[in-house]
Design a protein around this motif. Structure first.
Motif, PDB file in Angstrom:
ATOM      1  N   ASN A   1      20.167   6.359   0.097  1.00  0.00           N
ATOM      2  CA  ASN A   1      19.329   7.290   0.842  1.00  0.00           C
ATOM      3  C   ASN A   1      19.526   8.698   0.311  1.00  0.00           C
ATOM      4  OD1 ASN A   1      20.349   5.179   3.339  1.00  0.00           O
ATOM      5  ND2 ASN A   1      18.202   5.374   2.786  1.00  0.00           N
TER       6      ASN A   1
ATOM      7  N   SER B   1      15.571  13.071   3.643  1.00  0.00           N
ATOM      8  CA  SER B   1      14.864  11.914   3.105  1.00  0.00           C
ATOM      9  C   SER B   1      14.703  10.894   4.227  1.00  0.00           C
ATOM     10  CB  SER B   1      15.645  11.307   1.946  1.00  0.00           C
ATOM     11  OG  SER B   1      16.627  10.419   2.425  1.00  0.00           O
ATOM     12  N   GLY B   2      13.841   9.911   3.991  1.00  0.00           N
ATOM     13  CA  GLY B   2      13.552   8.928   5.034  1.00  0.00           C
ATOM     14  C   GLY B   2      14.801   8.265   5.580  1.00  0.00           C
ATOM     15  N   GLY B   3      15.658   7.821   4.690  1.00  0.00           N
ATOM     16  CA  GLY B   3      16.868   7.132   5.119  1.00  0.00           C
ATOM     17  C   GLY B   3      17.800   8.067   5.872  1.00  0.00           C
ATOM     18  N   GLN B   4      17.867   9.316   5.431  1.00  0.00           N
ATOM     19  CA  GLN B   4      18.718  10.280   6.132  1.00  0.00           C
ATOM     20  C   GLN B   4      18.188  10.553   7.540  1.00  0.00           C
ATOM     21  OE1 GLN B   4      18.529  13.341   3.202  1.00  0.00           O
ATOM     22  NE2 GLN B   4      20.246  12.527   2.004  1.00  0.00           N
TER      23      GLN B   4
ATOM     24  N   TYR C   1      25.481   1.552  -4.236  1.00  0.00           N
ATOM     25  CA  TYR C   1      24.319   1.179  -3.439  1.00  0.00           C
ATOM     26  C   TYR C   1      24.461  -0.139  -2.692  1.00  0.00           C
ATOM     27  CZ  TYR C   1      19.484   0.043  -2.371  1.00  0.00           C
ATOM     28  OH  TYR C   1      18.348  -0.295  -1.721  1.00  0.00           O
ATOM     29  N   LEU C   2      24.780  -1.177  -3.409  1.00  0.00           N
ATOM     30  CA  LEU C   2      24.715  -2.494  -2.778  1.00  0.00           C
ATOM     31  C   LEU C   2      25.903  -2.774  -1.865  1.00  0.00           C
ATOM     32  CD1 LEU C   2      23.571  -4.496  -5.903  1.00  0.00           C
ATOM     33  CD2 LEU C   2      22.174  -3.930  -3.929  1.00  0.00           C
ATOM     34  N   GLY C   3      27.078  -2.358  -2.296  1.00  0.00           N
ATOM     35  CA  GLY C   3      28.273  -2.748  -1.560  1.00  0.00           C
ATOM     36  C   GLY C   3      28.639  -4.167  -1.937  1.00  0.00           C
TER      37      GLY C   3
ATOM     38  N   GLN D   1       5.868   6.222   3.304  1.00  0.00           N
ATOM     39  CA  GLN D   1       7.024   5.660   3.994  1.00  0.00           C
ATOM     40  C   GLN D   1       6.827   5.701   5.500  1.00  0.00           C
ATOM     41  OE1 GLN D   1      11.603   6.903   4.196  1.00  0.00           O
ATOM     42  NE2 GLN D   1      10.726   7.000   2.182  1.00  0.00           N
TER      43      GLN D   1
ATOM     44  N   ARG E   1      12.195   6.493  12.901  1.00  0.00           N
ATOM     45  CA  ARG E   1      12.706   7.850  12.710  1.00  0.00           C
ATOM     46  C   ARG E   1      11.979   8.905  13.517  1.00  0.00           C
ATOM     47  NH1 ARG E   1      11.398   6.108   6.780  1.00  0.00           N
ATOM     48  NH2 ARG E   1      13.088   4.655   6.562  1.00  0.00           N
TER      49      ARG E   1
ATOM     50  N   HIS F   1      14.371  -1.179   0.193  1.00  0.00           N
ATOM     51  CA  HIS F   1      15.803  -1.431   0.403  1.00  0.00           C
ATOM     52  C   HIS F   1      16.113  -2.904   0.562  1.00  0.00           C
ATOM     53  CE1 HIS F   1      17.225   2.614   0.420  1.00  0.00           C
ATOM     54  NE2 HIS F   1      16.347   2.991   1.323  1.00  0.00           N
TER      55      HIS F   1
ATOM     56  N   GLU G   1       8.521   1.814   0.407  1.00  0.00           N
ATOM     57  CA  GLU G   1       9.076   0.940   1.433  1.00  0.00           C
ATOM     58  C   GLU G   1       7.990   0.167   2.187  1.00  0.00           C
ATOM     59  OE1 GLU G   1      12.046   2.604   3.949  1.00  0.00           O
ATOM     60  OE2 GLU G   1      13.031   3.702   2.351  1.00  0.00           O
TER      61      GLU G   1
ATOM     62  N   LYS H   1      25.532  -2.266   6.196  1.00  0.00           N
ATOM     63  CA  LYS H   1      26.706  -3.096   6.385  1.00  0.00           C
ATOM     64  C   LYS H   1      27.820  -2.273   7.052  1.00  0.00           C
ATOM     65  CE  LYS H   1      26.758  -5.735   2.705  1.00  0.00           C
ATOM     66  NZ  LYS H   1      27.189  -6.124   1.348  1.00  0.00           N
TER      67      LYS H   1
ATOM     68  N   MET I   1      19.538   7.948   9.629  1.00  0.00           N
ATOM     69  CA  MET I   1      20.929   8.261   9.966  1.00  0.00           C
ATOM     70  C   MET I   1      20.965   9.234  11.132  1.00  0.00           C
ATOM     71  SD  MET I   1      22.594   9.040   6.264  1.00  0.00           S
ATOM     72  CE  MET I   1      22.185   8.074   4.836  1.00  0.00           C
TER      73      MET I   1
ATOM     74  N   GLU J   1      14.886  -1.490  15.193  1.00  0.00           N
ATOM     75  CA  GLU J   1      14.902  -1.492  13.727  1.00  0.00           C
ATOM     76  C   GLU J   1      16.040  -0.636  13.197  1.00  0.00           C
ATOM     77  OE1 GLU J   1      13.201  -3.515  12.304  1.00  0.00           O
ATOM     78  OE2 GLU J   1      11.295  -3.775  13.342  1.00  0.00           O
TER      79      GLU J   1
ATOM     80  N   LEU K   1      16.210   0.000   9.264  1.00  0.00           N
ATOM     81  CA  LEU K   1      14.978   0.440   8.609  1.00  0.00           C
ATOM     82  C   LEU K   1      15.239   1.563   7.604  1.00  0.00           C
ATOM     83  CD1 LEU K   1      11.791  -0.053   9.093  1.00  0.00           C
ATOM     84  CD2 LEU K   1      11.890   2.206  10.076  1.00  0.00           C
ATOM     85  N   GLY K   2      14.964   1.287   6.351  1.00  0.00           N
ATOM     86  CA  GLY K   2      15.041   2.328   5.344  1.00  0.00           C
ATOM     87  C   GLY K   2      16.441   2.761   4.963  1.00  0.00           C
ATOM     88  N   LEU K   3      17.458   2.005   5.391  1.00  0.00           N
ATOM     89  CA  LEU K   3      18.818   2.365   5.001  1.00  0.00           C
ATOM     90  C   LEU K   3      19.267   1.512   3.818  1.00  0.00           C
ATOM     91  CD1 LEU K   3      20.855   2.795   8.318  1.00  0.00           C
ATOM     92  CD2 LEU K   3      19.971   4.557   6.802  1.00  0.00           C
ATOM     93  N   ALA K   4      20.040   2.133   2.938  1.00  0.00           N
ATOM     94  CA  ALA K   4      20.569   1.396   1.799  1.00  0.00           C
ATOM     95  C   ALA K   4      21.496   0.284   2.304  1.00  0.00           C
ATOM     96  CB  ALA K   4      21.344   2.341   0.892  1.00  0.00           C
ATOM     97  N   PRO K   5      21.503  -0.858   1.612  1.00  0.00           N
ATOM     98  CA  PRO K   5      22.279  -2.019   2.077  1.00  0.00           C
ATOM     99  C   PRO K   5      23.736  -1.671   2.380  1.00  0.00           C
ATOM    100  CG  PRO K   5      21.026  -2.579   0.117  1.00  0.00           C
ATOM    101  CD  PRO K   5      20.791  -1.133   0.367  1.00  0.00           C
ATOM    102  N   LEU K   6      24.319  -0.850   1.506  1.00  0.00           N
ATOM    103  CA  LEU K   6      25.709  -0.463   1.687  1.00  0.00           C
ATOM    104  C   LEU K   6      25.940   0.181   3.045  1.00  0.00           C
ATOM    105  CD1 LEU K   6      28.402  -0.227   0.086  1.00  0.00           C
ATOM    106  CD2 LEU K   6      27.643   2.017  -0.664  1.00  0.00           C
TER     107      LEU K   6
END
Lengths: 620, 239
Positions: free
Chosen positions: A406, B137-140, A617-619, A453, B87, A578, A545, B172, B143, B161, B164-169
């Motif tokens: 992100n 940004s969208g993901g932020q 990124y992935l973890g 998005q 968001r 994502h 997305e 988790k 957050m 959701e 939504l739009g968050l990086a996989p890391l």
């Protein structure tokens, strides 16, 4: 499948989407009303003046529909165009001794140009400030007219000459009513056609999301100015009628007061329908006549009606009547018809994928085909480099994935490519043509399509209209033929509806064609966004997305369809997502962005195994 | 103590009924996932609990208190907080103001603790705390949405959701630390598209299809094979 089944039912027919036609139901109602009034004009000759004033207000209302209802630009200086018609008419009939054949074209042309000039601020300022700016125009305009004594007669005003048409003289009274009705019919015809055509569609879209309308390739600035021009021109005609009715025009009558009254009349009537212009005109012209005995309460009644309407029926009297009609139909008429009212479910046999038939090919355009080269793209916000010297190529006919944490700069890179962000540097070359620095809608017209998005959809519009909006560039009729709904306008509209339905069917949205997007669940809204982009038949499609919020199975299904479409049109696709599973499944190649720069680039397998990518990124 | 209890809930938009008689409960301190395909009615359920929609029939009780029909503001006071889908932040306010607003009407001490927790979880937000949230940004922004929930000190948290739009890391990470982020007695109802993740971190789940409850169960039974839920989602048998 047998060979005889090649007579395939189009998606349009299957979904029961009505075909665009020359006349609609409302047209007949309007036409009957006007013809009746034409015939009865002699009978009510003692009311001629009030009837004529009503007609004038209705024409002004129609002209305001274009500016206020369609383009969404609140103007408080509209009567300056009426004044323009009034004094041109006065001078043409007295000084030149000419008749309506000269008055009408000149009044339209001058008010049209004046309208475009007054409309210019609308490109820079928002609704509220535009209202203030046009308010000032009305104010200053009247002052100028007042001082310009040889043209307007100053404070004492100017009288009109004879009512003539190509040298034939007419008496006023009922004849003037008939002339007024003809002008009214003509104005309504033009405004109605604009509403139903591509201009109306584009303007409706522009009201709810200007960004998205630009991204669909709509020339927003030009259309706004054009609306002001048409609105001005028609108001000019109202001015011609005005001075023939009252035989005298004084500059101070065309100030801010009248401008506000005509706007209020349209709001009361309903600003999105021609019937609203009529009801508004009737309301402001006839209510005072009816209420003459309680004149002192006139203001109170106006105010009360306005407050009640804005609270309960923002779309005016028309909206109120339409809802009432809807209730009556549902409660009283539908139960009567319900026996044979059940719609036959059309057979899904003989369905050939729309892409295998050549419907899209009939929509060839001057869009560029080929790869997009991004060269040294950088975007900085303040001191932060969101995108830092990124270069790569998106090949035609393949899907490229763009992933990254992100805030890595993925969407910013999209915005740089499509022109949605200011201050981007670098070069963007589509099929050897440099699109760097071009406005959004030009890039879109050259073949850059995108989704957003956070869903930039047009709330008032239906699913079908979103598809048509994307197709706008391929609808080949100009604004003049549109105004008169010439045969090829209908032909082109039919073609566009046909293709739109095919695209909707391909993306499994056909059954929702008549739903407003705001009533759809999130997942379907995302698909509508994709459809709008696909309908532009892009060379390069940027998907931001598209599957966020969709379960993987649904997302995979959607992307499969997008890919089919892209392969058929040999478009290149760049997808930000994502959902790693999805990206790996659909992409031939994956680019990983981290803090604005490319971290990895390769096949999905390579990239997913890359240790840097896993760490960033992935973890694990 | 009892948690959230929904009985025979019917709700919809205009004349269009979306949920046709839903029964669902979330025990105090429990984490439950609400799953289903798009348009199944998941968001509608959350919006009804948080008071944004009023049910036509049925009841919603939270800690033995009937809450259906209450307005959203009073529900927030009772600790019922929703993280809306997509968001919904205040783009004109800066990041920190967005967080402070989330604590509206609560104690200032708790606010500071909440801010600290949120910033620890998402350091980028602290870095950009004085910037307008619309520039994130969208993901932020997502957050920030989640951080608002942290600051709001909820008792019952409804997340629409979450990933939504968050990086996989990050997704988790966030799930793993749910316990640290929210004190233990927070009751969670999560709408999540990523069934695998939801099953891993929730104890029970419900699957909705076209506004009807089609499956409920213990997450543990499906954890290893989330795809087996597919048939419940779509209403068809998959192999």
């Amino acid at each position: 499948m047998s060979e005889t089944t090649n007579k395939r039912q189009s998606a349009l027919e299957r979904a029961g989407i009505p075909q665009p036609s020359f006349l609609k139901k409302n047209h007949y109602i309007g036409l009957v009303g006007i013809v009746l009034m034409y015939l009865l004009a002699g009978t009510f000759s003692s009311y001629s003046q009030t009837i004529n004033m009503t007609i004038i207000y209705a024409i002004i209302g129609a002209s305001l529909i274009v500016v206020f209802g369609l383009a969404g630009q609140l103007t408080l200086g509209h009567t300056i165009f009426v004044a323009c018609g009034v004094f041109l008419s006065a001078n043409i009939t007295t000084a030149w001794g000419r008749g309506l054949e000269t008055e009408l074209p000149i009044a339209f042309a001058v008010a049209f140009v004046l309208g475009m000039i007054v409309g210019f601020p609308s490109l820079r300022v928002n609704e509220l400030y535009l209202a203030l700016a046009t308010f000032a125009v009305a104010f200053v305009g009247v002052q100028i007219l007042f001082e310009w004594k040889e043209f307007t007669g100053g404070g004492s005003g100017k009288g009109i000459g004879d009512l003539e048409f190509f040298g034939r003289e007419f008496s006023r009274g009922p004849t003037l009513v008939r002339i007024g009705l003809v002008i009214l019919l003509f104005s309504f015809w033009v405004v109605g056609n604009i509403q139903d055509g591509r201009t109306g569609r584009s303007m409706n879209a522009l009201r709810t999301s200007e960004t998205a309308a630009r991204a669909a390739g709509i020339p927003v600035a030009w259309l706004k100015i054009l609306c002001f021009g048409i609105g001005g021109g028609l108001a000019g005609w109202a001015g011609v009628l005005y001075i023939h009715t009252l035989r005298y025009g004084i500059p101070e009558n065309f100030g801010v007061n009248l401008s506000i009254i005509v706007v209020l009349a349209l709001i009361i009537g309903g600003k999105h329908r021609l019937m609203g212009a009529v009801l508004g005109a009737v309301f402001v012209r006839w209510l005072p006549e009816i209420l003459r005995s309680v004149q002192e309460y006139e203001g109170v009644i106006y105010g009360g009606v306005l407050v009640i309407l804005t609270l309960w029926s923002p779309d005016g009297l028309v909206g109120m009547f339409e809802r009432l009609g809807g209730h009556i139909k549902r409660l009283a008429i539908d139960p009567l018809l319900s026996k044979n009212g059940e719609k036959a479910v059309s057979e899904q046999t003989n369905v050939v994928s729309p892409l295998s038939s050549n419907h899209l090919e009939s929509f060839s355009s001057d869009q560029l085909r080929g790869a997009l080269q991004i060269k040294n793209a950088s975007v900085a916000f303040g001191g932060v480099k969101a995108v830092d010297d990124v270069s790569f190529e998106i090949p035609a006919g393949a899907v490229t994935g763009l992933i990254g944490s992100n805030g890595a700069g993925k969407t910013t890179l999209f915005n740089a490519v499509t022109g949605h962000v200011k201050g981007a540097t670098g070069q963007f070359i589509l099929d050897d043509q440099d699109l760097t620095g071009k406005p959004i809608h030009i890039r879109s017209l050259r073949g850059m399509g995108r989704t957003f998005q956070n869903l930039n959809l047009h709330d008032d519009l239906t699913v079908l209209e979103h598809a048509l909006l994307g197709l706008d560039r391929n609808i080949k009729y100009n604004r003049v033929s549109e105004s008169f709904r010439l045969p090829w306008v209908i032909r082109e509209e039919k073609k566009a509806h046909f293709v739109a339905a095919e695209i909707l069917e391909h993306m499994d949205l056909l059954e929702y064609w008549n739903d407003k997007v705001e009533d759809l669940p999130y997942g379907l809204q995302k698909r509508v966004d994709v459809v709008r982009a696909l309908a532009t038949n892009p060379s390069i499609l940027l998907l931001d997305e598209p599957a966020a919020g969709l379960p993987t199975a649904e997302a995979l299904e959607m992307m499969k369809k997008v890919k089919e479409f892209a392969q058929y049109t040999s478009a290149g696709v760049l997808i930000i997502e994502h959902n790693v599973e999805l990206v790996a499944d659909v992409s031939e190649r994956v680019i990983v962005l981290d803090t604005g720069a490319i971290l990895a680039d390769g096949s999905p397998e390579e990239v997913m195994k890359d240790e840097q990518v896993i760490a960033a990124y992935l973890g694990t | 103590m009892s948690g959230l209890e929904i009985k025979d809930l019917k709700v919809g938009y205009k004349r269009n009924q979306v949920i046709h008689g839903l029964n669902l409960h979330v025990n105090h301190g429990e984490r439950v996932a609400l799953l289903g395909a798009n348009g199944a009615g998941k968001s509608t359920v959350l919006k009804t609990i948080s008071g944004l929609l009023t049910p036509t029939e049925g009841s919603i009780t939270w800690k033995d208190d009937e809450i259906h029909g209450n307005n959203p503001a009073s529900l927030v006071e009772k600790g019922v907080v929703q993280v809306p889908e997509g968001r919904r932040i205040f783009p004109g306010l800066n990041v920190e103001e967005n967080l402070r607003v989330a604590n509206y009407g609560k104690s200032p001490d708790l606010l500071e603790v909440g801010l600290e927790t949120a910033y620890k979880k998402f350091p980028i937000l602290e870095e950009r705390r004085k910037q307008p949230a619309g520039l994130l940004s969208g993901g932020q922004q997502q957050m920030l949405s989640l951080s608002r929930a942290i600051v709001a000190q909820p008792k019952l948290l409804l997340i629409d959701e979450m990933s939504l739009g968050l990086a996989p890391l990050l997704v988790k990470d966030f799930y793993e630390q749910l316990e640290d982020l929210f004190s233990n007695d927070v009751t969670l109802l999560i709408v999540e598209q990523n069934a695998g993740l939801a099953l891993k971190y929730c104890s029970r789940f419900y699957v909705l299809r076209n506004g009807d409850l089609v499956l409920e169960g213990d997450a543990a039974d499906y954890k290893d094979d989330p795809t087996s839920l597919q048939s419940a989602y779509l209403g068809v048998d998959t192999k």
